[in-house]
Structures are given as C-alpha cells and as structure tokens.
Design a protein around this motif. Structure first.
Motif, PDB file in Angstrom:
ATOM      1  N   GLN A 188       0.853  -1.144   0.210  1.00 48.85           N
ATOM      2  CA  GLN A 188      -0.138  -0.086  -0.005  1.00 48.85           C
ATOM      3  C   GLN A 188       0.906   1.461   0.129  1.00 48.85           C
ATOM      4  OE1 GLN A 188      -2.675  -0.355   3.448  1.00 48.85           O
ATOM      5  NE2 GLN A 188      -4.152  -1.736   2.143  1.00 48.85           N
ATOM      6  N   GLY A 189       2.153   1.065   0.381  1.00 44.58           N
ATOM      7  CA  GLY A 189       3.042   2.322   0.265  1.00 44.58           C
ATOM      8  C   GLY A 189       2.751   3.448   1.604  1.00 44.58           C
ATOM      9  N   TYR A 190       2.243   2.739   2.571  1.00 44.30           N
ATOM     10  CA  TYR A 190       2.119   3.929   3.808  1.00 44.30           C
ATOM     11  C   TYR A 190       1.920   2.871   5.088  1.00 44.30           C
ATOM     12  CZ  TYR A 190      -2.894   2.957   3.835  1.00 44.30           C
ATOM     13  OH  TYR A 190      -4.048   2.322   3.988  1.00 44.30           O
ATOM     14  N   ALA A 191       2.202   3.588   6.153  1.00 43.83           N
ATOM     15  CA  ALA A 191       1.821   3.097   7.431  1.00 43.83           C
ATOM     16  C   ALA A 191       1.350   4.336   8.480  1.00 43.83           C
ATOM     17  CB  ALA A 191       3.086   2.542   8.219  1.00 43.83           C
ATOM     18  N   VAL A 192       0.397   3.711   9.246  1.00 42.40           N
ATOM     19  CA  VAL A 192      -0.359   4.751  10.116  1.00 42.40           C
ATOM     20  C   VAL A 192       0.015   4.412  11.545  1.00 42.40           C
ATOM     21  CG1 VAL A 192      -2.131   4.705   8.478  1.00 42.40           C
ATOM     22  CG2 VAL A 192      -2.279   3.200  10.050  1.00 42.40           C
ATOM     23  N   GLN A 193      -0.500   4.933  12.666  1.00 43.64           N
ATOM     24  CA  GLN A 193      -0.502   5.081  13.910  1.00 43.64           C
ATOM     25  C   GLN A 193      -1.681   5.697  14.428  1.00 43.64           C
ATOM     26  OE1 GLN A 193       1.758   3.146  15.621  1.00 43.64           O
ATOM     27  NE2 GLN A 193       0.844   3.611  17.816  1.00 43.64           N
ATOM     28  N   GLY A 194      -2.575   4.929  14.690  1.00 43.73           N
ATOM     29  CA  GLY A 194      -4.077   5.198  15.264  1.00 43.73           C
ATOM     30  C   GLY A 194      -3.901   6.395  16.420  1.00 43.73           C
ATOM     31  N   ARG A 195      -3.342   6.102  17.501  1.00 47.15           N
ATOM     32  CA  ARG A 195      -2.870   7.044  18.459  1.00 47.15           C
ATOM     33  C   ARG A 195      -1.364   6.943  18.947  1.00 47.15           C
ATOM     34  NH1 ARG A 195      -7.236   9.301  21.406  1.00 47.15           N
ATOM     35  NH2 ARG A 195      -9.277   8.528  20.950  1.00 47.15           N
ATOM     36  N   ASN A 196      -0.830   8.228  18.905  1.00 52.01           N
ATOM     37  CA  ASN A 196       0.650   8.098  19.466  1.00 52.01           C
ATOM     38  C   ASN A 196       0.978   8.238  20.831  1.00 52.01           C
ATOM     39  OD1 ASN A 196       1.893   8.402  16.559  1.00 52.01           O
ATOM     40  ND2 ASN A 196       0.582  10.308  16.459  1.00 52.01           N
ATOM     41  N   PHE A 227      -4.677  15.790  15.006  1.00 53.69           N
ATOM     42  CA  PHE A 227      -5.329  15.619  16.195  1.00 53.69           C
ATOM     43  C   PHE A 227      -6.347  14.598  16.093  1.00 53.69           C
ATOM     44  CE2 PHE A 227      -5.019  20.420  16.916  1.00 53.69           C
ATOM     45  CZ  PHE A 227      -3.658  20.495  17.248  1.00 53.69           C
ATOM     46  N   VAL A 228      -6.350  13.677  16.924  1.00 50.88           N
ATOM     47  CA  VAL A 228      -7.391  12.568  16.993  1.00 50.88           C
ATOM     48  C   VAL A 228      -8.600  13.138  17.134  1.00 50.88           C
ATOM     49  CG1 VAL A 228      -8.282  10.678  18.308  1.00 50.88           C
ATOM     50  CG2 VAL A 228      -5.873  10.992  18.099  1.00 50.88           C
ATOM     51  N   THR A 229      -8.897  14.120  17.677  1.00 51.79           N
ATOM     52  CA  THR A 229     -10.194  14.751  17.889  1.00 51.79           C
ATOM     53  C   THR A 229     -10.813  15.496  16.526  1.00 51.79           C
ATOM     54  OG1 THR A 229      -9.245  16.816  18.724  1.00 51.79           O
ATOM     55  CG2 THR A 229     -10.373  14.871  20.195  1.00 51.79           C
ATOM     56  N   ALA A 230      -9.804  15.959  15.698  1.00 47.60           N
ATOM     57  CA  ALA A 230     -10.098  16.558  14.365  1.00 47.60           C
ATOM     58  C   ALA A 230     -10.580  15.564  13.104  1.00 47.60           C
ATOM     59  CB  ALA A 230      -8.936  17.170  13.913  1.00 47.60           C
ATOM     60  N   MET A 231     -10.073  14.397  13.115  1.00 48.60           N
ATOM     61  CA  MET A 231     -10.836  13.558  12.099  1.00 48.60           C
ATOM     62  C   MET A 231     -10.291  12.090  12.574  1.00 48.60           C
ATOM     63  SD  MET A 231      -8.463  14.313   8.858  1.00 48.60           S
ATOM     64  CE  MET A 231      -7.623  15.870   9.415  1.00 48.60           C
ATOM     65  N   LYS A 232     -10.950  11.370  11.902  1.00 48.94           N
ATOM     66  CA  LYS A 232     -11.053   9.759  11.835  1.00 48.94           C
ATOM     67  C   LYS A 232      -9.540   9.282  11.293  1.00 48.94           C
ATOM     68  CE  LYS A 232     -15.552   8.122  13.168  1.00 48.94           C
ATOM     69  NZ  LYS A 232     -16.524   7.215  12.900  1.00 48.94           N
ATOM     70  N   LEU A 233      -9.019   8.419  11.274  1.00 49.67           N
ATOM     71  CA  LEU A 233      -7.770   7.966  10.518  1.00 49.67           C
ATOM     72  C   LEU A 233      -8.355   7.630   9.068  1.00 49.67           C
ATOM     73  CD1 LEU A 233      -4.910   7.477  10.375  1.00 49.67           C
ATOM     74  CD2 LEU A 233      -5.320   5.170  11.183  1.00 49.67           C
ATOM     75  N   GLU A 234      -9.259   7.270   8.856  1.00 44.41           N
ATOM     76  CA  GLU A 234      -9.858   6.753   7.805  1.00 44.41           C
ATOM     77  C   GLU A 234     -10.160   8.016   6.856  1.00 44.41           C
ATOM     78  OE1 GLU A 234     -11.039   5.673  10.426  1.00 44.41           O
ATOM     79  OE2 GLU A 234     -10.528   3.589  10.455  1.00 44.41           O
ATOM     80  N   VAL A 235     -10.438   8.860   7.394  1.00 43.51           N
ATOM     81  CA  VAL A 235     -10.753  10.362   6.608  1.00 43.51           C
ATOM     82  C   VAL A 235      -9.575  11.158   6.398  1.00 43.51           C
ATOM     83  CG1 VAL A 235     -11.908  12.581   6.933  1.00 43.51           C
ATOM     84  CG2 VAL A 235     -12.975  10.591   7.835  1.00 43.51           C
ATOM     85  N   ALA A 236      -8.674  10.865   7.114  1.00 42.56           N
ATOM     86  CA  ALA A 236      -7.301  11.553   7.048  1.00 42.56           C
ATOM     87  C   ALA A 236      -6.774  10.913   5.739  1.00 42.56           C
ATOM     88  CB  ALA A 236      -6.347  11.326   8.218  1.00 42.56           C
ATOM     89  N   LEU A 237      -6.703   9.673   5.748  1.00 40.69           N
ATOM     90  CA  LEU A 237      -6.057   8.956   4.422  1.00 40.69           C
ATOM     91  C   LEU A 237      -6.792   9.204   3.463  1.00 40.69           C
ATOM     92  CD1 LEU A 237      -5.675   5.358   6.113  1.00 40.69           C
ATOM     93  CD2 LEU A 237      -3.865   6.592   5.194  1.00 40.69           C
ATOM     94  N   GLU A 238      -8.209   9.334   3.397  1.00 38.12           N
ATOM     95  CA  GLU A 238      -8.809   9.565   1.958  1.00 38.12           C
ATOM     96  C   GLU A 238      -8.699  11.133   1.480  1.00 38.12           C
ATOM     97  OE1 GLU A 238     -13.448  10.033   0.517  1.00 38.12           O
ATOM     98  OE2 GLU A 238     -13.028   8.946   2.335  1.00 38.12           O
ATOM     99  N   THR A 239      -8.293  11.942   2.427  1.00 36.86           N
ATOM    100  CA  THR A 239      -7.975  13.334   2.262  1.00 36.86           C
ATOM    101  C   THR A 239      -6.566  13.618   1.831  1.00 36.86           C
ATOM    102  OG1 THR A 239      -9.848  13.961   3.967  1.00 36.86           O
ATOM    103  CG2 THR A 239      -8.339  15.510   3.046  1.00 36.86           C
TER     104      THR A 239
END
Length: 261
Positions: A188-196, A227-239
C-alpha cells in the motif's frame, strides 16, 4: 553486540535521558518509572547527567529537564544534510496547504529520529519537535514504515537487539511484531499509527507515514501528524494520502538527483 550483551549501565543511562527528553520535565520518581530503573540507580544517573551538563534542575522545584546540549548532540543531523535540504521545501508547502505538521525521520538503532519537522510552522500542534527527538520503531507510523521497507536481514537484526534489551517487555515485543504487516505496508505504500503514545502528548494525535527513497532504496519516512479529535484516520487517509505520496515521490527524485547536495 553480536553476542547480545549490551552494557546495562549505559542502556539505563540512555533510557533515563530519553525519558527526560521525551517528557520535557520529570521528577526523580517519574524518571525512575519512565526509564524502568530502580530509584537509587535513577538518582545516580541523574547526578551523572547533571555533571555532564545534559540535564538541569528546574529553579525552585525538584524536577529535571534537558539542556540545550542534548539538542546539539543531534545538530549534525540537520546541518548540511542532503535529506533535509531536499525535503524541507516540500514539507513546508504541505503544512502551508494542509495546516498539519509534517516531519522527516530516519532509523537510528532501535528508534526513529526526527531529522526535520514543520511543527514550528503551524498552530495545529500540541508541541514543537526538534531534530533529535526519538520515537520507538514499533510504536510509530514512521517506524513501522522503516521496518517494512528494511531488508529482511536488517529487520531481524533490529528485532534481535530489541529482544536482548532490558528496557523492552518481551510480551509487548511479541505482540507488536505480530501486528507488523510488512507485506501490506509495502504493497500500500504507507503506514499509520492510530494514536501516538510515545510522544509529548500521548494519545492525542495520529499519524500517516509514506516512504522516501534514494536511488530505489528506502531512506526516510515522511509523516503527517493530526489531532485525534479533528478527524478519523480513515478520513485523513482519504483526504491527504495521495498528496503525501506525490510529495514523497518529488523528494525521492530530488534526493536521487542530488538536489540540495
């Protein structure tokens, strides 16, 4: 190191300094707990770090904070650095457009170390992070990315170092290793951390990291933090994901062509 016998006293001193540097200011008891060393040992380590000028006691209270000398230890990572010179214009532009801070990190031993960031360029951050700040390799988006793109022999060696470290719980290591999906990250060419959890504001931010290459070889991770409160991880990826990848490709090209050298 091949025999898996690190010098315990040095490892403990480094753990204490890393804890102080990560949190910014700690009491003696907090240093003991954060670095997982006995209280008497923490006292001796703190006295040594004070003597060497790496930390100082805060005025009027018994808390300890890093001095500017700690930052100078990482100074060479930024000055005259080809990676930073190639990446800087791109990460500044990303932050100008997105608002969120973007950083560049490379692996140093068992950790990821910041080489540059745009935290100082935006108000959308809880803290400012400077070159030299470190993150654990299995608990950060940049670290997961680095592990995924590392040659198998190198990845196994890193895990071996972690197993012989007295700072790391083996059960935690087994769980973290099992959750590292190398093939998926590479595909997929990326990695995520849901909460740091291992930064200056635990649990309040999430991250997306994409790879930077030099002549086809993984060189660094570029990470956007939000910020976790600003958007969900899925939305951030899409955006943001595609534009992050596009910027990483440009940095990879500049790095491979010697731009900024």
């Amino acid at each position: 190191m091949e025999k898996g016998v690190p010098i315990r006293s040095i490892s403990r001193s480094i753990a204490a300094l890393k804890a102080i540097n990560r949190h910014g200011s700690l009491s003696m008891m907090e240093i003991s707990k954060a670095s997982e060393v006995p209280y008497p040992t923490a006292c001796r380590i703190v006295q040594t770090l004070l003597y060497e000028g790496l930390i100082e006691q805060e005025p009027a209270r018994k808390r300890y904070r890093p001095t500017a000398m700690v930052q100078t230890l990482a100074h060479g990572f930024q000055q005259d650095d080809r990676l930073v010179k190639a990446a800087r214009p791109h990460i500044v532009e990303l932050t100008r457009r997105f608002g969120w801070p973007v950083s560049i990190a490379t692996r140093v031993g068992r950790n990821m170390m910041l080489r540059d960031s745009t935290h100082a360029n935006t108000s959308l951050t809880f803290e400012q992070y400077y070159p030299g700040f470190t993150l654990p390799i299995l608990d950060s988006a940049s670290g997961k990315l680095s592990m995924a793109f590392a040659p198998e022999e190198e990845r196994l060696m890193i895990l071996k170092w972690m197993r012989v470290s007295q700072e790391i719980d083996l059960q935690y290591l087994a769980t973290a290793q099992a959750s590292l999906d190398v093939e998926r990250i590479r595909r997929q060419g990326y990695a995520v951390q849901g909460r740091n959890h291992f930064n200056l504001t635990p649990g309040k931010t999430s991250s997306i990291a994409v790879p930077i290459f030099m002549n086809g070889t993984f060189e660094a991770a570029m990470t956007m933090v939000f910020f976790v409160t600003a958007m969900k991880l899925e939305v951030a990826l899409e955006t943001y994901l595609e534009e992050l990848k596009a910027a990483a490709i440009l940095i990879s090209h500049d790095l491979s062509e010697g731009v900024g050298a």
